[in-house]
Design an enzyme around this catalytic site. Structure first.
Site, PDB file in Angstrom:
ATOM      1  N   ASN A 136      42.960  45.400  49.889  1.00 58.16           N
ATOM      2  CA  ASN A 136      43.388  44.478  48.840  1.00 58.16           C
ATOM      3  C   ASN A 136      44.623  43.702  49.329  1.00 58.16           C
ATOM      4  O   ASN A 136      45.645  44.314  49.656  1.00 58.16           O
ATOM      5  CB  ASN A 136      43.716  45.279  47.569  1.00 58.16           C
ATOM      6  CG  ASN A 136      44.105  44.378  46.425  1.00 58.16           C
ATOM      7  OD1 ASN A 136      44.948  43.490  46.587  1.00 58.16           O
ATOM      8  ND2 ASN A 136      43.532  44.590  45.259  1.00 58.16           N
ATOM      9  N   HIS A 180      49.092  41.504  47.439  1.00 58.63           N
ATOM     10  CA  HIS A 180      50.540  41.510  47.658  1.00 58.63           C
ATOM     11  C   HIS A 180      50.994  40.456  48.663  1.00 58.63           C
ATOM     12  O   HIS A 180      52.146  40.028  48.645  1.00 58.63           O
ATOM     13  CB  HIS A 180      51.016  42.880  48.129  1.00 58.63           C
ATOM     14  CG  HIS A 180      51.044  43.913  47.041  1.00 58.63           C
ATOM     15  ND1 HIS A 180      51.149  43.597  45.717  1.00 58.63           N
ATOM     16  CD2 HIS A 180      50.994  45.261  47.089  1.00 58.63           C
ATOM     17  CE1 HIS A 180      51.161  44.708  45.002  1.00 58.63           C
ATOM     18  NE2 HIS A 180      51.060  45.732  45.810  1.00 58.63           N
ATOM     19  N   HIS A 212      42.289  40.101  43.553  1.00 61.33           N
ATOM     20  CA  HIS A 212      42.220  40.043  42.086  1.00 61.33           C
ATOM     21  C   HIS A 212      42.677  38.647  41.661  1.00 61.33           C
ATOM     22  O   HIS A 212      43.841  38.290  41.849  1.00 61.33           O
ATOM     23  CB  HIS A 212      43.135  41.126  41.508  1.00 61.33           C
ATOM     24  CG  HIS A 212      43.058  41.267  40.020  1.00 61.33           C
ATOM     25  ND1 HIS A 212      43.665  42.326  39.368  1.00 61.33           N
ATOM     26  CD2 HIS A 212      42.462  40.530  39.059  1.00 61.33           C
ATOM     27  CE1 HIS A 212      43.451  42.211  38.051  1.00 61.33           C
ATOM     28  NE2 HIS A 212      42.728  41.120  37.839  1.00 61.33           N
ATOM     29  N   ARG A 233      43.825  36.857  38.919  1.00 65.18           N
ATOM     30  CA  ARG A 233      44.276  37.155  37.553  1.00 65.18           C
ATOM     31  C   ARG A 233      44.270  35.886  36.712  1.00 65.18           C
ATOM     32  O   ARG A 233      44.454  34.780  37.227  1.00 65.18           O
ATOM     33  CB  ARG A 233      45.690  37.757  37.579  1.00 65.18           C
ATOM     34  CG  ARG A 233      45.737  39.109  38.265  1.00 65.18           C
ATOM     35  CD  ARG A 233      47.097  39.736  38.070  1.00 65.18           C
ATOM     36  NE  ARG A 233      47.275  40.152  36.700  1.00 65.18           N
ATOM     37  CZ  ARG A 233      47.216  41.421  36.283  1.00 65.18           C
ATOM     38  NH1 ARG A 233      47.025  42.401  37.132  1.00 65.18           N
ATOM     39  NH2 ARG A 233      47.395  41.720  35.016  1.00 65.18           N
ATOM     40  N   ARG A 274      49.078  34.986  38.981  1.00 59.82           N
ATOM     41  CA  ARG A 274      50.414  35.360  39.469  1.00 59.82           C
ATOM     42  C   ARG A 274      50.455  35.571  40.981  1.00 59.82           C
ATOM     43  O   ARG A 274      51.515  35.522  41.578  1.00 59.82           O
ATOM     44  CB  ARG A 274      50.935  36.593  38.733  1.00 59.82           C
ATOM     45  CG  ARG A 274      50.201  37.866  39.069  1.00 59.82           C
ATOM     46  CD  ARG A 274      50.894  39.077  38.475  1.00 59.82           C
ATOM     47  NE  ARG A 274      50.698  39.153  37.034  1.00 59.82           N
ATOM     48  CZ  ARG A 274      50.772  40.299  36.356  1.00 59.82           C
ATOM     49  NH1 ARG A 274      51.064  41.421  36.982  1.00 59.82           N
ATOM     50  NH2 ARG A 274      50.571  40.321  35.063  1.00 59.82           N
ATOM     51  N   GLU A 330      38.041  41.140  42.163  1.00 54.86           N
ATOM     52  CA  GLU A 330      38.383  41.854  40.925  1.00 54.86           C
ATOM     53  C   GLU A 330      38.737  40.805  39.886  1.00 54.86           C
ATOM     54  O   GLU A 330      39.483  39.861  40.177  1.00 54.86           O
ATOM     55  CB  GLU A 330      39.617  42.731  41.145  1.00 54.86           C
ATOM     56  CG  GLU A 330      39.416  43.848  42.129  1.00 54.86           C
ATOM     57  CD  GLU A 330      40.728  44.566  42.417  1.00 54.86           C
ATOM     58  OE1 GLU A 330      41.772  44.212  41.840  1.00 54.86           O
ATOM     59  OE2 GLU A 330      40.703  45.469  43.249  1.00 54.86           O
ATOM     60  N   THR A 337      46.904  46.839  37.500  1.00 57.60           N
ATOM     61  CA  THR A 337      45.848  47.263  36.588  1.00 57.60           C
ATOM     62  C   THR A 337      46.156  48.671  36.070  1.00 57.60           C
ATOM     63  O   THR A 337      46.241  49.616  36.837  1.00 57.60           O
ATOM     64  CB  THR A 337      44.498  47.273  37.329  1.00 57.60           C
ATOM     65  OG1 THR A 337      44.417  46.081  38.104  1.00 57.60           O
ATOM     66  CG2 THR A 337      43.351  47.338  36.365  1.00 57.60           C
ATOM     67  N   GLU A 356      33.652  51.880  40.399  1.00 59.96           N
ATOM     68  CA  GLU A 356      34.883  52.231  41.116  1.00 59.96           C
ATOM     69  C   GLU A 356      35.681  53.163  40.215  1.00 59.96           C
ATOM     70  O   GLU A 356      36.089  52.787  39.111  1.00 59.96           O
ATOM     71  CB  GLU A 356      35.697  50.979  41.467  1.00 59.96           C
ATOM     72  CG  GLU A 356      36.983  51.353  42.217  1.00 59.96           C
ATOM     73  CD  GLU A 356      37.673  50.160  42.864  1.00 59.96           C
ATOM     74  OE1 GLU A 356      37.005  49.150  43.185  1.00 59.96           O
ATOM     75  OE2 GLU A 356      38.891  50.252  43.061  1.00 59.96           O
ATOM     76  N   HIS A 364      42.833  52.642  43.594  1.00 61.80           N
ATOM     77  CA  HIS A 364      44.106  52.535  42.863  1.00 61.80           C
ATOM     78  C   HIS A 364      45.066  53.678  43.193  1.00 61.80           C
ATOM     79  O   HIS A 364      44.735  54.844  43.030  1.00 61.80           O
ATOM     80  CB  HIS A 364      43.937  52.455  41.348  1.00 61.80           C
ATOM     81  CG  HIS A 364      45.016  51.614  40.731  1.00 61.80           C
ATOM     82  ND1 HIS A 364      46.263  52.108  40.455  1.00 61.80           N
ATOM     83  CD2 HIS A 364      45.046  50.301  40.414  1.00 61.80           C
ATOM     84  CE1 HIS A 364      47.013  51.125  39.977  1.00 61.80           C
ATOM     85  NE2 HIS A 364      46.305  50.025  39.953  1.00 61.80           N
TER      86      HIS A 364
HETATM   87  N1  PXP Z   1      40.934  48.816  42.907  1.00 60.73           N
HETATM   88  C1  PXP Z   1      41.151  48.092  41.790  1.00 60.73           C
HETATM   89  C2  PXP Z   1      40.015  47.889  40.860  1.00 60.73           C
HETATM   90  C3  PXP Z   1      42.414  47.519  41.523  1.00 60.73           C
HETATM   91  O1  PXP Z   1      42.616  46.810  40.384  1.00 60.73           O
HETATM   92  C4  PXP Z   1      43.458  47.697  42.460  1.00 60.73           C
HETATM   93  C5  PXP Z   1      44.790  47.043  42.226  1.00 60.73           C
HETATM   94  O2  PXP Z   1      44.663  45.666  42.231  1.00 60.73           O
HETATM   95  C6  PXP Z   1      43.170  48.442  43.619  1.00 60.73           C
HETATM   96  C7  PXP Z   1      41.921  49.012  43.809  1.00 60.73           C
HETATM   97  C8  PXP Z   1      44.224  48.663  44.677  1.00 60.73           C
HETATM   98  O3  PXP Z   1      45.219  49.492  44.162  1.00 60.73           O
HETATM   99  P1  PXP Z   1      46.522  49.773  45.021  1.00 60.73           P
HETATM  100  O4  PXP Z   1      47.194  48.468  45.248  1.00 60.73           O
HETATM  101  O5  PXP Z   1      47.308  50.717  44.168  1.00 60.73           O
HETATM  102  O6  PXP Z   1      46.063  50.398  46.320  1.00 60.73           O
END
Ligand code: PXP
Length: 234
Positions: free
Chosen positions: A7, A10, A43, A45, A49, A70, A101, A148, A188
Protein backbone atom coordinates in the site's frame (compact mmCIF):
# COMPACT_ATOMS: atom_id res chain seq x y z
CA UNK A 1 3.30 -19.06 -1.05
CA UNK A 2 1.37 -15.90 -0.28
CA UNK A 3 1.48 -12.71 -2.29
CA UNK A 4 2.34 -9.22 -1.10
CA UNK A 5 0.28 -6.14 -1.87
CA UNK A 6 2.16 -2.94 -1.00
CA UNK A 7 0.00 0.00 0.00
CA UNK A 8 1.66 3.23 -1.18
CA UNK A 9 -0.86 5.76 0.23
CA UNK A 10 1.76 7.17 2.60
CA UNK A 11 3.98 8.19 -0.30
CA UNK A 12 1.13 10.36 -1.54
CA UNK A 13 0.50 11.66 2.01
CA UNK A 14 4.05 12.99 2.09
CA UNK A 15 3.67 14.62 -1.30
CA UNK A 16 0.34 16.22 -0.29
CA UNK A 17 2.02 17.74 2.79
CA UNK A 18 3.56 20.27 0.39
CA UNK A 19 1.07 19.86 -2.43
CA UNK A 20 4.11 19.33 -4.63
CA UNK A 21 5.46 16.73 -7.00
CA UNK A 22 7.54 14.56 -4.68
CA UNK A 23 7.71 11.84 -3.57
CA UNK A 24 6.08 10.40 -6.69
CA UNK A 25 3.77 7.41 -5.97
CA UNK A 26 4.35 6.07 -9.48
CA UNK A 27 8.08 5.67 -8.73
CA UNK A 28 7.21 3.98 -5.43
CA UNK A 29 5.01 1.47 -7.24
CA UNK A 30 7.78 0.66 -9.71
CA UNK A 31 10.36 0.14 -6.97
CA UNK A 32 7.93 -2.01 -4.97
CA UNK A 33 7.25 -4.16 -8.02
CA UNK A 34 10.95 -4.53 -8.81
CA UNK A 35 11.51 -5.78 -5.27
CA UNK A 36 8.83 -8.40 -5.04
CA UNK A 37 5.45 -6.70 -4.66
CA UNK A 38 2.78 -8.79 -6.37
CA UNK A 39 0.27 -5.98 -6.22
CA UNK A 40 0.06 -2.25 -5.60
CA UNK A 41 -2.72 -1.12 -3.30
CA UNK A 42 -4.06 2.42 -3.04
CA UNK A 43 -7.02 3.96 -1.27
CA UNK A 44 -8.75 6.71 -3.24
CA UNK A 45 -10.48 8.48 -0.37
CA UNK A 46 -13.52 10.63 -0.94
CA UNK A 47 -11.65 13.63 0.56
CA UNK A 48 -8.59 12.88 -1.67
CA UNK A 49 -6.27 13.39 1.28
CA UNK A 50 -3.46 11.34 -0.28
CA UNK A 51 -3.97 9.42 -3.53
CA UNK A 52 -5.36 11.65 -6.32
CA UNK A 53 -7.38 10.70 -9.41
CA UNK A 54 -4.29 11.41 -11.50
CA UNK A 55 -2.26 8.86 -9.48
CA UNK A 56 -4.88 6.21 -10.03
CA UNK A 57 -4.93 6.73 -13.79
CA UNK A 58 -1.11 6.73 -14.08
CA UNK A 59 -0.80 3.69 -11.84
CA UNK A 60 -3.26 1.83 -14.05
CA UNK A 61 -1.08 2.61 -17.06
CA UNK A 62 2.28 1.83 -15.48
CA UNK A 63 1.77 -1.00 -13.00
CA UNK A 64 3.00 -4.32 -14.31
CA UNK A 65 1.58 -6.50 -11.52
CA UNK A 66 -1.96 -5.89 -10.25
CA UNK A 67 -3.77 -2.80 -9.02
CA UNK A 68 -5.96 -3.09 -5.94
CA UNK A 69 -8.17 -0.06 -5.34
CA UNK A 70 -9.54 0.40 -1.83
CA UNK A 71 -12.62 2.61 -1.82
CA UNK A 72 -15.86 3.45 -0.07
CA UNK A 73 -18.82 1.40 -1.25
CA UNK A 74 -20.58 4.24 -3.05
CA UNK A 75 -21.99 4.54 -6.57
CA UNK A 76 -19.73 7.56 -7.19
CA UNK A 77 -16.59 5.55 -6.39
CA UNK A 78 -17.84 2.52 -8.33
CA UNK A 79 -18.22 4.75 -11.41
CA UNK A 80 -14.56 5.81 -11.08
CA UNK A 81 -13.47 2.17 -10.69
CA UNK A 82 -15.50 1.18 -13.73
CA UNK A 83 -13.55 3.71 -15.76
CA UNK A 84 -10.08 2.96 -14.36
CA UNK A 85 -10.55 -0.82 -14.19
CA UNK A 86 -8.31 -1.92 -11.33
CA UNK A 87 -7.83 -5.69 -11.09
CA UNK A 88 -9.49 -5.69 -7.69
CA UNK A 89 -11.63 -3.28 -5.71
CA UNK A 90 -11.56 -3.66 -1.95
CA UNK A 91 -14.63 -2.13 -0.35
CA UNK A 92 -13.74 -0.41 2.92
CA UNK A 93 -15.63 1.72 5.45
CA UNK A 94 -14.70 5.38 5.30
CA UNK A 95 -15.20 8.23 7.72
CA UNK A 96 -13.76 11.64 7.04
CA UNK A 97 -12.41 12.23 10.54
CA UNK A 98 -10.58 8.90 10.91
CA UNK A 99 -6.77 8.64 10.74
CA UNK A 100 -6.91 5.37 8.83
CA UNK A 101 -9.54 2.72 8.09
CA UNK A 102 -11.01 1.91 11.50
CA UNK A 103 -12.78 -1.44 11.83
CA UNK A 104 -14.26 -3.59 9.11
CA UNK A 105 -17.10 -2.79 6.76
CA UNK A 106 -20.60 -3.55 8.09
CA UNK A 107 -22.05 -5.23 5.03
CA UNK A 108 -25.73 -4.79 4.19
CA UNK A 109 -27.95 -5.73 1.25
CA UNK A 110 -27.31 -2.23 -0.10
CA UNK A 111 -23.72 -3.21 -0.96
CA UNK A 112 -24.98 -5.71 -3.48
CA UNK A 113 -25.56 -3.07 -6.18
CA UNK A 114 -21.97 -1.80 -6.04
CA UNK A 115 -20.60 -5.37 -6.07
CA UNK A 116 -22.68 -6.25 -9.13
CA UNK A 117 -21.71 -3.03 -10.94
CA UNK A 118 -17.99 -3.74 -10.42
CA UNK A 119 -18.24 -7.40 -11.38
CA UNK A 120 -20.05 -6.48 -14.59
CA UNK A 121 -16.95 -4.38 -15.39
CA UNK A 122 -14.87 -7.55 -14.78
CA UNK A 123 -13.35 -6.24 -11.57
CA UNK A 124 -12.80 -8.66 -8.71
CA UNK A 125 -14.53 -7.48 -5.53
CA UNK A 126 -13.01 -7.97 -2.12
CA UNK A 127 -14.62 -6.81 1.12
CA UNK A 128 -12.66 -5.65 4.15
CA UNK A 129 -14.41 -7.06 7.20
CA UNK A 130 -13.78 -8.23 10.76
CA UNK A 131 -12.99 -11.93 11.30
CA UNK A 132 -16.66 -12.61 11.99
CA UNK A 133 -18.29 -15.80 10.66
CA UNK A 134 -21.75 -14.28 10.16
CA UNK A 135 -20.32 -11.31 8.24
CA UNK A 136 -18.25 -13.70 6.08
CA UNK A 137 -21.34 -15.74 5.23
CA UNK A 138 -23.15 -12.54 4.37
CA UNK A 139 -20.25 -11.45 2.12
CA UNK A 140 -20.71 -14.68 0.17
CA UNK A 141 -24.47 -14.16 0.02
CA UNK A 142 -24.12 -10.74 -1.59
CA UNK A 143 -21.57 -12.01 -4.10
CA UNK A 144 -18.08 -10.99 -2.89
CA UNK A 145 -15.19 -12.73 -4.68
CA UNK A 146 -12.70 -12.27 -1.87
CA UNK A 147 -12.55 -11.28 1.78
CA UNK A 148 -9.77 -9.24 3.36
CA UNK A 149 -9.76 -9.99 7.07
CA UNK A 150 -9.20 -6.89 9.19
CA UNK A 151 -6.16 -7.68 11.32
CA UNK A 152 -6.08 -4.31 13.12
CA UNK A 153 -7.37 -5.67 16.43
CA UNK A 154 -4.76 -8.45 16.41
CA UNK A 155 -2.01 -5.95 15.57
CA UNK A 156 -2.94 -3.71 18.51
CA UNK A 157 -3.09 -6.44 21.17
CA UNK A 158 -0.15 -6.38 23.55
CA UNK A 159 -0.46 -9.49 25.71
CA UNK A 160 0.33 -12.93 24.36
CA UNK A 161 -2.88 -14.64 25.57
CA UNK A 162 -5.22 -12.20 23.86
CA UNK A 163 -3.09 -12.35 20.72
CA UNK A 164 -3.30 -16.15 20.61
CA UNK A 165 -7.06 -15.94 21.04
CA UNK A 166 -7.37 -13.41 18.23
CA UNK A 167 -5.15 -15.52 15.95
CA UNK A 168 -7.54 -18.42 16.52
CA UNK A 169 -10.49 -16.20 15.59
CA UNK A 170 -8.65 -15.05 12.47
CA UNK A 171 -7.81 -18.64 11.52
CA UNK A 172 -11.44 -19.78 11.89
CA UNK A 173 -12.56 -16.84 9.80
CA UNK A 174 -9.98 -17.63 7.10
CA UNK A 175 -11.09 -21.29 7.05
CA UNK A 176 -14.69 -20.23 6.54
CA UNK A 177 -13.73 -17.85 3.70
CA UNK A 178 -11.88 -20.70 1.96
CA UNK A 179 -14.75 -23.14 2.48
CA UNK A 180 -17.02 -20.62 0.78
CA UNK A 181 -14.64 -20.44 -2.20
CA UNK A 182 -13.64 -16.83 -1.77
CA UNK A 183 -10.05 -15.61 -1.94
CA UNK A 184 -8.64 -15.13 1.54
CA UNK A 185 -6.59 -12.00 2.28
CA UNK A 186 -5.29 -10.27 5.42
CA UNK A 187 -4.46 -6.64 6.06
CA UNK A 188 -4.13 -3.67 8.40
CA UNK A 189 -1.54 -2.98 11.07
CA UNK A 190 0.78 -5.77 9.90
CA UNK A 191 4.49 -5.26 10.47
CA UNK A 192 7.87 -7.01 10.43
CA UNK A 193 7.05 -8.84 13.71
CA UNK A 194 3.34 -9.57 13.77
CA UNK A 195 2.96 -10.84 10.19
CA UNK A 196 4.89 -14.07 10.73
CA UNK A 197 2.40 -15.77 13.11
CA UNK A 198 -0.29 -15.23 10.46
CA UNK A 199 1.96 -16.58 7.69
CA UNK A 200 2.48 -19.67 9.85
CA UNK A 201 -1.26 -20.37 9.67
CA UNK A 202 -0.56 -21.14 6.00
CA UNK A 203 -4.01 -20.03 4.90
CA UNK A 204 -3.81 -16.46 3.58
CA UNK A 205 -3.22 -16.01 -0.14
CA UNK A 206 -2.34 -12.34 0.07
CA UNK A 207 -1.33 -9.64 2.55
CA UNK A 208 -1.85 -5.91 2.03
CA UNK A 209 0.71 -3.94 4.00
CA UNK A 210 1.46 -0.22 3.97
CA UNK A 211 2.42 1.71 7.09
CA UNK A 212 5.21 -0.57 8.35
CA UNK A 213 6.83 -0.88 4.92
CA UNK A 214 6.82 2.84 4.17
CA UNK A 215 8.01 3.64 7.73
CA UNK A 216 10.97 1.28 7.34
CA UNK A 217 11.66 2.69 3.89
CA UNK A 218 12.31 6.12 5.42
CA UNK A 219 15.45 4.66 7.01
CA UNK A 220 16.47 1.76 4.83
CA UNK A 221 14.99 2.59 1.43
CA UNK A 222 11.87 1.23 -0.21
CA UNK A 223 13.64 -1.54 -2.13
CA UNK A 224 15.02 -3.12 1.02
CA UNK A 225 11.81 -2.59 3.01
CA UNK A 226 9.70 -4.35 0.37
CA UNK A 227 12.08 -7.25 -0.19
CA UNK A 228 12.35 -7.90 3.57
CA UNK A 229 8.55 -8.06 3.86
CA UNK A 230 8.34 -10.26 0.79
CA UNK A 231 10.62 -12.79 2.51
CA UNK A 232 8.33 -12.81 5.56
CA UNK A 233 5.10 -13.44 3.65
CA UNK A 234 6.41 -16.00 1.20
N1 PXP B 1 -5.89 -3.22 3.86
C1 PXP B 1 -6.87 -2.30 3.90
C2 PXP B 1 -8.22 -2.69 3.44
C3 PXP B 1 -6.62 -0.98 4.35
O1 PXP B 1 -7.63 -0.07 4.40
C4 PXP B 1 -5.31 -0.63 4.74
C5 PXP B 1 -5.00 0.78 5.16
O2 PXP B 1 -5.21 1.65 4.11
C6 PXP B 1 -4.32 -1.63 4.66
C7 PXP B 1 -4.63 -2.92 4.25
C8 PXP B 1 -2.89 -1.33 5.04
O3 PXP B 1 -2.82 -1.12 6.42
P1 PXP B 1 -1.45 -0.65 7.07
O4 PXP B 1 -1.10 0.66 6.46
O5 PXP B 1 -1.76 -0.57 8.53
O6 PXP B 1 -0.43 -1.71 6.74
Amino acid sequence: MAELGVNIDHIATLRQARLGIEPEPIYAAAIAEQNGADQITVHLREDRRHIQDRDLKLLRETIQTRLNLEMAASKKMADIAEEVKPNTVTLVPEKREELTTEGGLQLTNEHKAVITQLQKAKIEVSVFIEPDIEMIEFAKKIGADAVEVHTGKYANLKDERSRKKEIKRIFNAAKKIKELNMRVIAGHGLDYKNTKPLVELDIFEEYNIGHSIISRAVFSGLAEAVSEMKIIVS
